[in-house]
Design a protein around this motif. Structure first.
Motif, PDB file in Angstrom:
ATOM      1  N   CYS A 130      87.825 -17.568 -45.241  1.00 22.21           N
ATOM      2  CA  CYS A 130      89.008 -17.942 -44.876  1.00 22.21           C
ATOM      3  C   CYS A 130      89.360 -16.842 -44.146  1.00 22.21           C
ATOM      4  O   CYS A 130      88.315 -15.722 -44.655  1.00 22.21           O
ATOM      5  N   HIS A 131      90.505 -16.640 -43.057  1.00 26.83           N
ATOM      6  CA  HIS A 131      91.129 -15.799 -42.306  1.00 26.83           C
ATOM      7  C   HIS A 131      91.800 -15.067 -43.991  1.00 26.83           C
ATOM      8  O   HIS A 131      92.614 -15.111 -44.413  1.00 26.83           O
ATOM      9  N   ALA A 132      91.558 -13.472 -43.920  1.00 28.12           N
ATOM     10  CA  ALA A 132      92.236 -12.776 -44.684  1.00 28.12           C
ATOM     11  C   ALA A 132      92.918 -11.623 -43.981  1.00 28.12           C
ATOM     12  O   ALA A 132      91.959 -11.138 -43.123  1.00 28.12           O
ATOM     13  N   SER A 144      94.552 -12.423 -50.164  1.00 32.89           N
ATOM     14  CA  SER A 144      94.802 -14.051 -50.247  1.00 32.89           C
ATOM     15  C   SER A 144      94.002 -14.793 -48.134  1.00 32.89           C
ATOM     16  O   SER A 144      94.290 -14.270 -47.388  1.00 32.89           O
ATOM     17  N   GLN A 145      94.249 -15.870 -48.168  1.00 34.54           N
ATOM     18  CA  GLN A 145      93.619 -16.623 -46.886  1.00 34.54           C
ATOM     19  C   GLN A 145      95.465 -16.344 -46.396  1.00 34.54           C
ATOM     20  O   GLN A 145      96.414 -16.778 -46.875  1.00 34.54           O
ATOM     21  N   THR A 199     100.549 -14.695 -46.764  1.00 37.77           N
ATOM     22  CA  THR A 199      99.270 -15.189 -47.364  1.00 37.77           C
ATOM     23  C   THR A 199      99.602 -16.201 -48.425  1.00 37.77           C
ATOM     24  O   THR A 199     100.322 -16.323 -47.967  1.00 37.77           O
TER      25      THR A 199
END
Length: 100
Positions: free
Chosen positions: A48-50, A70-71, A84
């Protein structure tokens, strides 16, 4: 095989924060005084994007460590704030692009 990637309470807190943000009921000034600071940050893509950067003031991680969050579910670089899945971050200086 079943996997539980996150605690449902964490997801509920993140959703509540986004609902308060959308309603204009989120105290971003308070968050900006208490959230961990992420310096030399940049977006990264894995599952995912982090975000990746040097953290200060995190409740679980030592100051000065490079971390991957985290995401990312919300980001406003204009006010220096990101959410996040697990917590808010104050955004410090972004990482310089290579060669600049």
């Amino acid at each position: 095989m079943t996997f539980l990637f996150d605690d449902p309470a964490i997801i509920r807190r993140a959703l509540r924060d986004l609902e308060h943000l959308e309603a204009g009921a989120l105290d971003t000034a308070e968050i900006l005084t208490t959230a961990p600071l992420l310096e030399h940050h940049r977006l990264v893509l894995g599952w995912c994007h982090a975000m990746k950067g040097i953290v200060t003031g995190h409740p679980l991680l030592p100051d000065g460590n490079e971390v991957v969050t985290s995401q990312v579910i919300y980001m406003n670089p204009d006010i220096g704030l990101a959410r996040t899945l697990s917590r808010w971050y104050r955004l410090g200086t972004p990482r310089q692009k290579q060669g600049h």
